[in-house]
Design a protein around this motif. Structure first.
Motif, mmCIF file in Angstrom:
data_model
loop_
_atom_site.group_PDB
_atom_site.id
_atom_site.type_symbol
_atom_site.label_atom_id
_atom_site.label_comp_id
_atom_site.label_asym_id
_atom_site.label_seq_id
_atom_site.Cartn_x
_atom_site.Cartn_y
_atom_site.Cartn_z
ATOM 1 N N ILE A 1 49.838 79.045 7.202
ATOM 2 C CA ILE A 1 49.959 80.337 7.871
ATOM 3 C C ILE A 1 50.747 80.156 9.162
ATOM 4 N N PRO A 2 51.436 81.179 9.639
ATOM 5 C CA PRO A 2 52.107 81.081 10.944
ATOM 6 C C PRO A 2 51.067 80.874 12.042
ATOM 7 N N ARG A 3 51.365 79.993 12.974
ATOM 8 C CA ARG A 3 50.410 79.676 14.033
ATOM 9 C C ARG A 3 51.099 79.660 15.398
ATOM 10 N N ALA A 4 50.332 79.980 16.409
ATOM 11 C CA ALA A 4 50.800 79.880 17.795
ATOM 12 C C ALA A 4 50.293 78.562 18.375
ATOM 13 N N TRP A 5 51.188 77.803 18.973
ATOM 14 C CA TRP A 5 50.836 76.490 19.524
ATOM 15 C C TRP A 5 51.154 76.446 21.016
ATOM 16 N N VAL A 6 50.458 75.555 21.716
ATOM 17 C CA VAL A 6 50.781 75.286 23.112
ATOM 18 C C VAL A 6 50.816 73.778 23.307
ATOM 19 N N GLU A 7 51.706 73.308 24.163
ATOM 20 C CA GLU A 7 51.785 71.884 24.486
ATOM 21 C C GLU A 7 51.644 71.706 25.987
ATOM 22 N N PHE A 8 50.930 70.653 26.384
ATOM 23 C CA PHE A 8 50.808 70.324 27.802
ATOM 24 C C PHE A 8 50.488 68.844 27.953
ATOM 25 N N ASP A 9 50.849 68.306 29.107
ATOM 26 C CA ASP A 9 50.596 66.895 29.380
ATOM 27 C C ASP A 9 49.111 66.653 29.620
ATOM 28 N N ASP A 10 48.645 65.520 29.178
ATOM 29 C CA ASP A 10 47.260 65.129 29.392
ATOM 30 C C ASP A 10 47.062 64.852 30.885
ATOM 31 N N PRO A 11 46.168 65.578 31.549
ATOM 32 C CA PRO A 11 45.944 65.339 32.981
ATOM 33 C C PRO A 11 45.475 63.918 33.287
ATOM 34 N N ASP A 12 44.893 63.253 32.294
ATOM 35 C CA ASP A 12 44.359 61.908 32.507
ATOM 36 C C ASP A 12 45.286 60.803 32.020
ATOM 37 N N ASP A 13 46.430 61.166 31.416
ATOM 38 C CA ASP A 13 47.336 60.151 30.871
ATOM 39 C C ASP A 13 48.744 60.728 30.830
ATOM 40 N N ASP B 1 51.416 59.572 29.824
ATOM 41 C CA ASP B 1 52.204 59.213 28.644
ATOM 42 C C ASP B 1 51.724 59.926 27.385
ATOM 43 N N GLN B 2 50.791 60.851 27.527
ATOM 44 C CA GLN B 2 50.225 61.526 26.363
ATOM 45 C C GLN B 2 50.336 63.039 26.523
ATOM 46 N N ARG B 3 50.573 63.706 25.420
ATOM 47 C CA ARG B 3 50.738 65.155 25.435
ATOM 48 C C ARG B 3 49.828 65.764 24.372
ATOM 49 N N TYR B 4 49.282 66.938 24.665
ATOM 50 C CA TYR B 4 48.458 67.656 23.704
ATOM 51 C C TYR B 4 49.263 68.783 23.074
ATOM 52 N N ARG B 5 49.088 68.948 21.765
ATOM 53 C CA ARG B 5 49.665 70.077 21.032
ATOM 54 C C ARG B 5 48.493 70.791 20.359
ATOM 55 N N CYS B 6 48.181 71.986 20.825
ATOM 56 C CA CYS B 6 46.946 72.659 20.412
ATOM 57 C C CYS B 6 47.240 73.973 19.691
ATOM 58 N N ASP B 7 46.497 74.197 18.639
ATOM 59 C CA ASP B 7 46.661 75.341 17.752
ATOM 60 C C ASP B 7 45.876 76.541 18.296
ATOM 61 N N LEU B 8 46.573 77.421 19.009
ATOM 62 C CA LEU B 8 45.912 78.568 19.622
ATOM 63 C C LEU B 8 45.428 79.576 18.589
ATOM 64 N N THR B 9 46.117 79.664 17.469
ATOM 65 C CA THR B 9 45.664 80.575 16.427
ATOM 66 C C THR B 9 44.266 80.192 15.954
ATOM 67 N N TRP B 10 44.037 78.917 15.773
ATOM 68 C CA TRP B 10 42.717 78.437 15.358
ATOM 69 C C TRP B 10 41.706 78.532 16.496
ATOM 70 N N LEU B 11 42.085 78.084 17.668
ATOM 71 C CA LEU B 11 41.147 77.976 18.787
ATOM 72 C C LEU B 11 40.705 79.333 19.327
ATOM 73 N N THR B 12 41.494 80.376 19.095
ATOM 74 C CA THR B 12 41.076 81.713 19.529
ATOM 75 C C THR B 12 40.568 82.551 18.352
ATOM 76 N N SER B 13 40.401 81.905 17.193
ATOM 77 C CA SER B 13 39.856 82.617 16.041
ATOM 78 C C SER B 13 38.352 82.802 16.201
ATOM 79 N N ARG B 14 37.782 83.612 15.329
ATOM 80 C CA ARG B 14 36.335 83.898 15.388
ATOM 81 C C ARG B 14 35.563 83.114 14.332
ATOM 82 N N TYR B 15 36.040 81.929 14.009
ATOM 83 C CA TYR B 15 35.306 81.082 13.059
ATOM 84 C C TYR B 15 33.953 80.658 13.651
ATOM 85 N N GLN B 16 32.951 80.536 12.779
ATOM 86 C CA GLN B 16 31.694 79.892 13.148
ATOM 87 C C GLN B 16 31.074 79.272 11.900
#
Length: 256
Positions: free
Chosen positions: A8-20, A22-37
């Protein structure tokens, strides 16, 4: 209800790891803001139609590593016969079995993980380790095998090569869909993450699964993620009534 397509089409966000750096996070906003339980015990059909009461515990839990195994076995020592239906079997036959050349997993008893209590067990239906966490006043992230508390949250890793020839590590946080189970995932009789029946929560995943996300990302990265999720929720609230649902990349299993 029918599960939604895996791709499915998804919205993503990327940001640098505040603690590292050399590491970056790529997070699936479509999933993380969904109403799954998780709807275990409240309509979950289970991944095996022959054991619907076992939820996704049919195959037992494959340990991530020795540390994961030792942590779980340490907590298991606190389980009493009143809390754990299969305690006598565990004492007689052991909790852990080999699951391939190197993998180790929890023993399966009568078609479910050895820690699974049946619906008619007086000590409580479901995972004995989950009940133990509640009794001890800790998160189930502390007591359960990693695979158990992560699903249906998926953490994956990539190494990204940049145009200047340098590389950086990318940690991906997304939905643990059928494919994450391996080739056998397509044979599961029912699965929750893409099913509208399980997208019924009053709050989004990034809030209801805070403990899991903090364990996967760390507190600092989680706080950054919350900011992006809140911004997406504000955007959705502003334009949902007059916008195109598909263009907003809302999880298709979420209610209209």
């Amino acid at each position: 209800m029918a599960e939604v397509p895996l791709d499915i089409p998804r919205a993503w966000v990327e940001f640098d790891d505040p603690d590292d750096a050399d590491q970056r996070y790529r997070c699936d906003l479509t999933w993380l803001t969904s109403r799954y339980q998780c709807i275990f015990g409240r309509g979950c059909k289970g991944i095996d139609a022959d054991r619907p009461d076992a939820g996704c515990c049919t195959f037992g839990a494959h340990f991530a590593d020795r540390e994961d195994e030792e942590r779980v076995l340490g907590w298991a020592k606190k389980l009493t016969k009143e809390m754990w239906q299969n305690r006598s079997i565990a004492k007689r036959d052991g909790i852990v079995v080999k699951a391939g050349k190197k993998e180790r997993a929890t023993r399966v008893v009568d078609g479910a993980c050895i820690f699974h209590n049946s619906p008619d067990f007086p000590g409580g239906y479901g995972c004995a380790l989950h009940h133990l966490a509640e009794a001890e006043g800790v998160s189930f992230v502390e007591t359960k095998p990693e695979v158990c508390w992560q699903v249906p949250m998926r953490r994956a890793y990539e190494t990204e090569e940049l145009p200047d020839g340098t590389e950086r590590d990318v940690v991906i946080i997304t939905e643990y869909d059928r494919r994450a189970w391996g080739a056998g995932g397509h044979d599961l009789d029912w699965y929750c993450s893409g099913n509208p029946e399980a997208h019924t929560a009053a709050e989004p995943v990034y809030l209801t699964h805070r403990d899991e996300l903090v364990a996967l990302m760390g507190e600092a990265a989680y706080e950054v993620l919350v900011g992006y999720c809140e911004a997406r929720e504000r955007l959705l609230a502003d334009v949902l009534d007059r916008g195109d649902r598909e263009a907003l990349l809302i999880h298709p299993a979420d209610p209209d």
